[in-house]
Design a protein around this motif. Structure first.
Motif, short mmCIF file in Angstrom:
data_model
loop_
_atom_site.label_atom_id
_atom_site.label_comp_id
_atom_site.label_asym_id
_atom_site.label_seq_id
_atom_site.Cartn_x
_atom_site.Cartn_y
_atom_site.Cartn_z
N CYS A 152 -5.78 -6.68 -18.92
CA CYS A 152 -5.46 -7.88 -19.70
C CYS A 152 -4.11 -8.47 -19.27
CB CYS A 152 -5.44 -7.55 -21.19
SG CYS A 152 -7.07 -7.21 -21.90
N VAL A 153 -3.15 -7.61 -19.00
CA VAL A 153 -1.84 -8.07 -18.53
C VAL A 153 -2.00 -8.80 -17.19
CG1 VAL A 153 0.40 -7.32 -17.62
CG2 VAL A 153 -0.48 -6.34 -19.76
N ALA A 154 -2.78 -8.21 -16.28
CA ALA A 154 -3.01 -8.84 -14.97
C ALA A 154 -3.70 -10.19 -15.13
CB ALA A 154 -3.85 -7.91 -14.09
N CYS A 155 -4.65 -10.27 -16.05
CA CYS A 155 -5.37 -11.52 -16.29
C CYS A 155 -4.42 -12.61 -16.77
CB CYS A 155 -6.47 -11.29 -17.32
SG CYS A 155 -7.36 -12.78 -17.81
N ILE A 156 -3.55 -12.26 -17.71
CA ILE A 156 -2.60 -13.24 -18.27
C ILE A 156 -1.64 -13.72 -17.19
CG2 ILE A 156 -0.67 -13.51 -19.88
CD1 ILE A 156 -2.19 -11.55 -21.75
N VAL A 157 -1.13 -12.80 -16.37
CA VAL A 157 -0.19 -13.17 -15.31
C VAL A 157 -0.88 -14.07 -14.28
CG1 VAL A 157 1.23 -12.29 -13.41
CG2 VAL A 157 1.24 -11.11 -15.62
N PHE A 175 0.90 -14.58 -5.49
CA PHE A 175 0.75 -14.58 -6.95
C PHE A 175 -0.37 -13.64 -7.39
CE2 PHE A 175 2.46 -18.93 -6.10
CZ PHE A 175 3.71 -18.70 -6.64
N SER A 176 -1.41 -13.54 -6.56
CA SER A 176 -2.48 -12.58 -6.84
C SER A 176 -1.93 -11.16 -6.80
CB SER A 176 -3.61 -12.75 -5.82
OG SER A 176 -4.67 -11.87 -6.10
N MET A 177 -1.08 -10.90 -5.81
CA MET A 177 -0.44 -9.59 -5.72
C MET A 177 0.42 -9.32 -6.94
SD MET A 177 2.43 -8.17 -3.03
CE MET A 177 3.69 -9.16 -3.84
N THR A 178 1.16 -10.34 -7.37
CA THR A 178 2.04 -10.18 -8.53
C THR A 178 1.25 -9.78 -9.77
OG1 THR A 178 3.57 -11.83 -7.64
CG2 THR A 178 3.74 -11.33 -9.99
N SER A 179 0.12 -10.44 -9.99
CA SER A 179 -0.68 -10.13 -11.18
C SER A 179 -1.22 -8.72 -11.12
CB SER A 179 -1.82 -11.14 -11.32
OG SER A 179 -2.75 -11.02 -10.28
N GLN A 180 -1.71 -8.30 -9.94
CA GLN A 180 -2.25 -6.96 -9.81
C GLN A 180 -1.17 -5.90 -9.98
OE1 GLN A 180 -5.06 -6.03 -6.76
NE2 GLN A 180 -5.92 -8.09 -6.71
N LEU A 181 0.01 -6.17 -9.45
CA LEU A 181 1.11 -5.23 -9.61
C LEU A 181 1.48 -5.07 -11.08
CD1 LEU A 181 3.49 -6.16 -6.64
CD2 LEU A 181 2.19 -4.07 -6.92
N CYS A 182 1.52 -6.17 -11.79
CA CYS A 182 1.86 -6.12 -13.22
C CYS A 182 0.83 -5.28 -13.99
CB CYS A 182 1.93 -7.53 -13.80
SG CYS A 182 3.35 -8.50 -13.24
N GLY A 183 -0.45 -5.50 -13.67
CA GLY A 183 -1.50 -4.74 -14.34
C GLY A 183 -1.45 -3.26 -14.00
N ALA A 184 -1.24 -2.97 -12.72
CA ALA A 184 -1.21 -1.58 -12.28
C ALA A 184 -0.02 -0.82 -12.87
CB ALA A 184 -1.16 -1.52 -10.75
N PHE A 196 -11.35 -13.63 -11.82
CA PHE A 196 -11.50 -15.08 -11.70
C PHE A 196 -10.20 -15.75 -11.26
CE2 PHE A 196 -11.02 -19.23 -13.92
CZ PHE A 196 -11.88 -19.96 -13.12
N PHE A 197 -9.12 -15.49 -11.97
CA PHE A 197 -7.85 -16.17 -11.67
C PHE A 197 -7.28 -15.73 -10.32
CE2 PHE A 197 -7.68 -16.65 -16.42
CZ PHE A 197 -7.77 -18.04 -16.42
N GLU A 198 -7.45 -14.44 -9.99
CA GLU A 198 -6.92 -13.98 -8.71
C GLU A 198 -7.68 -14.58 -7.54
OE1 GLU A 198 -6.90 -9.75 -8.86
OE2 GLU A 198 -5.09 -9.63 -10.09
N ARG A 199 -8.99 -14.75 -7.70
CA ARG A 199 -9.76 -15.35 -6.61
C ARG A 199 -9.45 -16.83 -6.45
NH1 ARG A 199 -10.11 -10.67 -6.12
NH2 ARG A 199 -11.89 -9.46 -5.36
N LEU A 200 -9.11 -17.51 -7.53
CA LEU A 200 -8.65 -18.90 -7.43
C LEU A 200 -7.38 -18.97 -6.58
CD1 LEU A 200 -9.01 -20.60 -10.94
CD2 LEU A 200 -10.34 -21.05 -8.88
N LEU A 201 -6.46 -18.06 -6.86
CA LEU A 201 -5.20 -18.03 -6.11
C LEU A 201 -5.46 -17.71 -4.64
CD1 LEU A 201 -3.08 -16.10 -8.76
CD2 LEU A 201 -2.68 -18.46 -8.02
N THR A 202 -6.34 -16.73 -4.38
CA THR A 202 -6.63 -16.33 -3.00
C THR A 202 -7.30 -17.46 -2.23
OG1 THR A 202 -6.96 -14.06 -3.77
CG2 THR A 202 -7.81 -14.60 -1.60
N SER A 203 -8.16 -18.22 -2.89
CA SER A 203 -8.90 -19.30 -2.21
C SER A 203 -7.98 -20.37 -1.66
CB SER A 203 -9.90 -19.94 -3.19
OG SER A 203 -10.85 -19.00 -3.61
N THR A 204 -6.84 -20.55 -2.28
CA THR A 204 -5.90 -21.59 -1.85
C THR A 204 -4.71 -21.00 -1.10
OG1 THR A 204 -4.88 -21.51 -4.04
CG2 THR A 204 -6.55 -23.18 -3.67
#
Length: 461
Positions: free
Chosen positions: A217-222, A174-183, A161-169
């Motif tokens: 969960c980490v990726a979601c929070i970021v 920032f979407s990349m940052t969250s995924q990297l943190c989770g991975a 949800f949050f990553e798609r919000l970031l991608t839409s705009t």
């Protein structure tokens, strides 16, 4: 007058002004990098599990259909939200963009409740239907792994949800940052929780699932934090919220075909497992390894898709036809480069690729010719993937759904069954190139229709 509309910036979003080649890289490169890391940690996950035993690897591989269903719901809902959000922003309708975001959050919450229930009810019968008389250890490992992933899936759905919000705009960095943190979190925790390192309990296959859930969960929070601090074009508010059936309908008009399209992969994988397990459980392990390996080449292309979907949708809303077409051409070239590398890898170093998963002699005997045969479809898949993205971005996701259903259920699975009966295990793998050829023909036909009925009728702004 709506306050949001009057306070909106006068300057147009970069999706309508930045040079297309640079824009595609600007939007897609962060997503592609994050998807590469996602693919890497998927592979690392299985590499560590394979160190436990081939049964452990098989159990995790057999979880793929329900995991794919979970991802399909998260990603498909995001596709619908993305298309409507980007189109609303292109039309400068900021109030509708806000309402789209809040309704999408509501849909993700409902989706989690469904998977929570499924995690407690369907996992055991799901595995029992595949394992039959195979080693009961596979059943035990599989139930432990998949139950954990589904019951705690709120992190994954929130991340989507949050990553798609970031991608839409256009804030894909920032979407990349969250995924990297989770991975990275997942990769670090995998060996610690699987093997019980640095004082942690030795959890085996369950440890792989727990590491995955924590990473999500980490990726979601970021991603949520980045939205709150940096995404000012879309404001998420639930004060006085009531579900808007019209907006939900628009989201699912694009989202449900996308969900179905990706869910078809779950059904296909389940059916393929049933076909392959009749020969040997090792064949299902090879099939699972293939899916892990192919993600390393396809995930960047899916990241490219995530980046270009809002570009195409935005310029469709803004009536910038030339920018739409150039976006498609540039993305097709990039997609071809990735899949061609995959083709070369599968044809030239299949033994090395299988060796990453502690492959036994039986696994190498089955896997080496399998990867070389399956790898042929990389030469075609890039076109079909980008074509599907164009269909979705222009609100014709049903075309993508038709191609996907036809390819995986009406061609690939029947072809695999027939080839298994006629030519044995070795012949089964030819079903992949056959299905891709049929997919190419239908995708080209739909693109011709899209071009004639939509693209050519867009007046240049």
């Amino acid at each position: 007058m709506n306050q949001k509309s009057t306070s909106a910036p006068i300057a147009e979003n970069k999706m309508g002004t930045m040079p297309v080649g640079r824009l595609v890289l600007n939007m897609s490169l962060p997503m592609m990098i994050s998807m590469l890391v996602q693919a890497l940690y998927n592979i690392v996950d299985s590499v560590f599990v394979a160190m436990l035993s081939e049964n452990a690897l098989t159990a995790v591989s057999m979880a793929f259909p329900l995991q794919t269903l979970l991802i399909a719901v998260g990603a498909g809902t995001g596709v619908g939200m993305n298309a409507l959000l980007s189109k609303s922003l292109g039309e400068k309708n900021f109030e509708k963009a806000d309402r789209t975001a809040s309704n999408a959050a509501f849909l993700y919450s409902l989706s989690y409740l469904v998977f929570l229930i499924l995690g407690f009810t369907v996992v055991k019968p799901f595995y029992a239907s595949q394992v039959h008389n195979a080693d009961p250890e596979i059943l035990k490992f599989g139930i432990e792994y998949l139950s954990t992933v589904m019951i705690f899936s709120f992190g994954l759905l929130g991340q989507f949800f949050f990553e798609r919000l970031l991608t839409s705009t256009g804030k894909t960095i920032f979407s990349m940052t969250s995924q990297l943190c989770g991975a990275i979190t997942n990769i670090i925790l995998d060996p610690i929780l699987i093997f019980g390192l640095i004082g942690a309990p030795k959890m085996g296959v369950t440890g792989a699932a727990v590491a995955t859930v924590i990473g999500q969960c980490v990726a979601c929070i970021v991603a949520g934090t980045c939205n709150y601090k940096f995404n000012h074009e879309v404001r998420l508010s639930f004060r006085g919220f009531r579900p808007d059936l019209k907006i939900i309908g628009h989201i699912y008009a694009v989202g449900i075909p996308s969900i179905i399209m990706q869910s078809i992969s779950s059904i296909m994988t389940y059916c393929m497992n049933l076909i392959l397990v009749q020969f040997t459980v090792t064949a299902t392990a090879v099939f699972g390894v293939y899916f892990k390996l192919q993600s390393f080449f396809f995930m960047p292309v899916f990241g490219l898709n995530n980046g270009i979907t809002p570009i195409i949708a935005y310029n469709y809303g803004a009536r910038h036809r030339k920018r739409m077409l150039k976006t498609v051409k540039v993305s097709m070239f990039i997609a071809f480069c990735f899949t061609f590398i995959g083709f070369l890898a599968f044809e030239s170093i299949p033994k090395t690729l299988l060796g990453l998963f502690s492959a036994s002699e039986d696994m190498l005997t089955i896997g080496i010719p399998a990867l070389r045969i399956i790898g042929i479809h990389y030469l075609i898949a890039w076109f079909c993937i980008i074509a599907g993205t164009v269909f979705q971005a222009l609100g014709k996701a049903v075309f993508s759904m038709i191609v996907s259903i036809m390819r995986q259920l009406f061609v690939l699975v029947p072809a695999a069954y027939i080839l298994a009966s006629i030519g044995g295990l070795h012949a089964v793998w030819w079903s992949f190139p056959i299905a891709e050829i049929i997919s190419l023909i239908v995708s080209v036909a739909f693109l011709v229709v899209i071009n004639r009925t939509i693209i050519q009728k867009i007046p240049e702004a």
